[in-house]
Motif scaffolding. Structure first.
Motif, PDB file in Angstrom:
ATOM      1  N   GLN A 156      23.268  49.033  56.366  1.00  0.00           N
ATOM      2  CA  GLN A 156      24.197  48.313  55.502  1.00  0.00           C
ATOM      3  C   GLN A 156      24.975  49.217  54.546  1.00  0.00           C
ATOM      4  OE1 GLN A 156      24.806  45.012  55.776  1.00  0.00           O
ATOM      5  NE2 GLN A 156      23.406  44.966  57.517  1.00  0.00           N
ATOM      6  N   SER A 157      24.335  50.286  54.081  1.00  0.00           N
ATOM      7  CA  SER A 157      24.987  51.125  53.066  1.00  0.00           C
ATOM      8  C   SER A 157      25.100  52.566  53.542  1.00  0.00           C
ATOM      9  CB  SER A 157      24.194  51.079  51.758  1.00  0.00           C
ATOM     10  OG  SER A 157      22.883  51.572  51.945  1.00  0.00           O
ATOM     11  N   TYR A 158      26.224  53.177  53.238  1.00  0.00           N
ATOM     12  CA  TYR A 158      26.446  54.573  53.610  1.00  0.00           C
ATOM     13  C   TYR A 158      27.566  55.126  52.740  1.00  0.00           C
ATOM     14  CZ  TYR A 158      28.586  51.258  56.875  1.00  0.00           C
ATOM     15  OH  TYR A 158      29.157  50.153  57.439  1.00  0.00           O
ATOM     16  N   ALA A 159      27.645  56.442  52.722  1.00  0.00           N
ATOM     17  CA  ALA A 159      28.580  57.115  51.826  1.00  0.00           C
ATOM     18  C   ALA A 159      30.024  56.964  52.309  1.00  0.00           C
ATOM     19  CB  ALA A 159      28.207  58.590  51.729  1.00  0.00           C
ATOM     20  N   SER A 160      30.964  57.209  51.418  1.00  0.00           N
ATOM     21  CA  SER A 160      32.385  57.169  51.758  1.00  0.00           C
ATOM     22  C   SER A 160      32.786  58.445  52.475  1.00  0.00           C
ATOM     23  CB  SER A 160      33.214  57.014  50.487  1.00  0.00           C
ATOM     24  OG  SER A 160      33.088  58.181  49.674  1.00  0.00           O
ATOM     25  N   LEU A 161      33.975  58.445  53.088  1.00  0.00           N
ATOM     26  CA  LEU A 161      34.470  59.636  53.774  1.00  0.00           C
ATOM     27  C   LEU A 161      34.653  60.786  52.796  1.00  0.00           C
ATOM     28  CD1 LEU A 161      35.430  61.002  56.347  1.00  0.00           C
ATOM     29  CD2 LEU A 161      37.719  60.068  55.925  1.00  0.00           C
ATOM     30  N   SER A 162      35.096  60.493  51.580  1.00  0.00           N
ATOM     31  CA  SER A 162      35.258  61.556  50.579  1.00  0.00           C
ATOM     32  C   SER A 162      33.911  62.189  50.241  1.00  0.00           C
ATOM     33  CB  SER A 162      35.919  61.009  49.315  1.00  0.00           C
ATOM     34  OG  SER A 162      35.127  59.994  48.718  1.00  0.00           O
ATOM     35  N   ASP A 163      32.850  61.389  50.221  1.00  0.00           N
ATOM     36  CA  ASP A 163      31.506  61.927  50.001  1.00  0.00           C
ATOM     37  C   ASP A 163      31.074  62.808  51.161  1.00  0.00           C
ATOM     38  OD1 ASP A 163      31.161  60.737  47.531  1.00  0.00           O
ATOM     39  OD2 ASP A 163      30.240  58.925  48.365  1.00  0.00           O
ATOM     40  N   VAL A 164      31.455  62.414  52.376  1.00  0.00           N
ATOM     41  CA  VAL A 164      31.144  63.216  53.562  1.00  0.00           C
ATOM     42  C   VAL A 164      31.804  64.587  53.458  1.00  0.00           C
ATOM     43  CG1 VAL A 164      31.487  63.434  56.060  1.00  0.00           C
ATOM     44  CG2 VAL A 164      30.812  61.235  55.082  1.00  0.00           C
ATOM     45  N   LEU A 165      33.072  64.596  53.069  1.00  0.00           N
ATOM     46  CA  LEU A 165      33.799  65.860  52.947  1.00  0.00           C
ATOM     47  C   LEU A 165      33.174  66.751  51.874  1.00  0.00           C
ATOM     48  CD1 LEU A 165      37.486  64.579  53.223  1.00  0.00           C
ATOM     49  CD2 LEU A 165      35.971  65.404  55.033  1.00  0.00           C
ATOM     50  N   GLU A 166      32.784  66.163  50.748  1.00  0.00           N
ATOM     51  CA  GLU A 166      32.139  66.936  49.690  1.00  0.00           C
ATOM     52  C   GLU A 166      30.780  67.457  50.156  1.00  0.00           C
ATOM     53  OE1 GLU A 166      31.345  69.019  46.435  1.00  0.00           O
ATOM     54  OE2 GLU A 166      33.277  68.094  46.931  1.00  0.00           O
ATOM     55  N   SER A 167      30.036  66.633  50.886  1.00  0.00           N
ATOM     56  CA  SER A 167      28.742  67.068  51.418  1.00  0.00           C
ATOM     57  C   SER A 167      28.908  68.218  52.402  1.00  0.00           C
ATOM     58  CB  SER A 167      28.041  65.890  52.117  1.00  0.00           C
ATOM     59  OG  SER A 167      27.760  64.849  51.208  1.00  0.00           O
ATOM     60  N   THR A 168      29.970  68.151  53.202  1.00  0.00           N
ATOM     61  CA  THR A 168      30.252  69.213  54.166  1.00  0.00           C
ATOM     62  C   THR A 168      30.515  70.532  53.459  1.00  0.00           C
ATOM     63  OG1 THR A 168      31.186  67.607  55.721  1.00  0.00           O
ATOM     64  CG2 THR A 168      31.783  69.916  56.048  1.00  0.00           C
TER      65      THR A 168
END
Length: 413
Positions: A156-168
């Motif tokens: 149900q819950s997951y990070a935003s694409l911007s969070d993905v880019l920051e995590s990368t």
């Protein structure tokens, strides 16, 4: 302290095997983890980063163990003293007790040519990678386990694409996980110049004059990330022979800096390309080598944006494979018609899942030519097709009679 998911496996292994080996890159958190385990298990701890202890271990390994291994023992950075191995073997054969030794190494221990004595049948091995985002966010579920039982549809819950880019961009090395970009860059510069080169000199007889070649190779491999590895092309660019390139690539892989991803094929089919791909184990280090930050990442959309995001997915799945319930191997697929699938996950039972990585928010039929080819090629082995994409919801997509699933990249962040 962030709880490492592999801890449970290590604790169980110490109760069932005489020797437990934990490999992983420098600064991935091995020392912190084994010190905690040593305290919990009532084991002594020593590190061969200590010059005095290392000298004794190399010069007089028998008496070293006689003095330090009076009780169950953790030996950190065992790769620096392969002279200990025959005596460890003798000791565990004589005492035959569970959990006698917990060893760690910053190089792939089983690749070291200096190791002449086999510990087969006495030792079980595990790998600690830099922090996964499942560990950082204290997630209970393992995405790999969920993919093979289609449990991902309940997420149900997951990070935003911007969070993905920051995590990368951030990567997963514990020491710098909270640092800003400038401090991370300083750390990575030191890591490449000091740690990697120091370990190379200690593990292999390479002249100082050759170290610049390995650094150049590392930089070049960053530009080849997520691509087929062409050793001839790399050799020409560096003006060295193929054998030297193979040797240096193997060394970087043994040090857990890069990972060579083999091709997937059914029954050794001649219809597929068998060249491997290369990925970095940490996307923070990869981003540093490519000079990518949050401001310029989108400038690389047509060049490196997609490959860096693919590497993020690969590294997260690889980390989760190290503590998954069942054994999962990771490959890539490409046939002679250049139809490809970014990643192929193979369960121990032979079933496979194709994984495509698309940073865009919409998926079209043409994006799945490789997935369809893989499904037809592998027939009853093909369990599912997954597309990690830049959208915000889980949704099915039907193409040529096959049902695949689009999952937000944020599930992994």
């Amino acid at each position: 302290m962030i709880k490492r998911k592999i801890e449970k496996k290590l604790t169980t292994a110490l109760k069932n095997f005489r020797i437990v080996m934990l490999n992983g890159a420098r600064q991935s958190g091995k020392t912190t983890l084994v010190k905690m385990l040593a305290k919990e298990q009532g084991m002594d701890y020593i590190t061969l980063d200590d010059t005095d202890k290392l000298n004794l271990a190399k010069v007089d390994p028998k008496n070293f163990l006689a003095f330090y291994a009076k009780k169950k023992l953790v030996i950190d950075e065992i790769q620096f003293a392969p002279e200990l191995i025959p005596y460890i073997k003798t000791m565990v054969d004589e005492k035959n007790e569970k959990g006698m030794f917990l060893l760690t190494g910053s190089a792939d221990f089983m690749r070291m040519h200096e190791i002449t004595e086999s510990l087969a049948g006495r030792m079980v091995r595990y790998t600690l990678y830099p922090l996964s985002h499942a560990e950082l966010r204290e997630k209970k579920e393992n995405v790999l386990d969920m993919l093979f039982v289609e449990g991902f549809t309940s997420l149900q819950s997951y990070a935003s694409l911007s969070d993905v880019l920051e995590s990368t961009l951030r990567g997963g090395y514990p020491e710098i996980i909270e640092y800003d970009r400038a401090l991370r860059d300083d750390w990575f510069a030191s890591y490449v110049e000091s740690r990697i080169q120091k370990d190379i000199l200690e593990l292999k007889s390479i002249s100082l004059s050759k170290l610049h070649l390995i650094k150049s190779l590392l930089q070049l491999l960053a530009t080849y990330d997520a691509e087929l590895l062409n050793y001839d092309k790399i050799a020409k660019k560096l003006q060295i022979d193929n054998k030297t390139v193979l040797s240096y690539v193997g060394l970087l892989e043994a040090m857990y800096i890069i990972k060579i991803v083999p091709s997937y094929h059914v029954n050794a089919s001649l219809r597929v390309i068998k060249s491997p791909k290369v990925h970095f184990l940490d996307t923070g280090l990869l981003s540093y080598l490519l000079h990518i930050d949050s401001e310029n990442l989108f400038l690389y959309k047509d060049e490196k944006y997609g490959s860096v995001i693919e590497n993020f997915v690969y590294s997260e799945l690889l980390k989760e494979s190290s503590y998954t319930t069942e054994s999962v191997n990771i490959y890539h697929f490409r046939d002679l018609r250049k139809r490809e699938v970014d990643l192929v996950l193979e369960h121990r039972n032979g079933k496979i899942i194709g994984v495509e990585v698309k940073a865009k928010a919409s998926i079209k039929k043409d994006d799945l030519k490789g997935m369809i080819a893989l499904a037809k090629e592998s027939k009853d082995r093909f369990l599912n097709g997954i597309i990690f994409y830049g959208g915000e919801e889980i949704k099915p997509i039907s193409v040529d009679g096959f049902l695949f699933y689009c999952l937000p990249l944020g599930i992994l962040a």
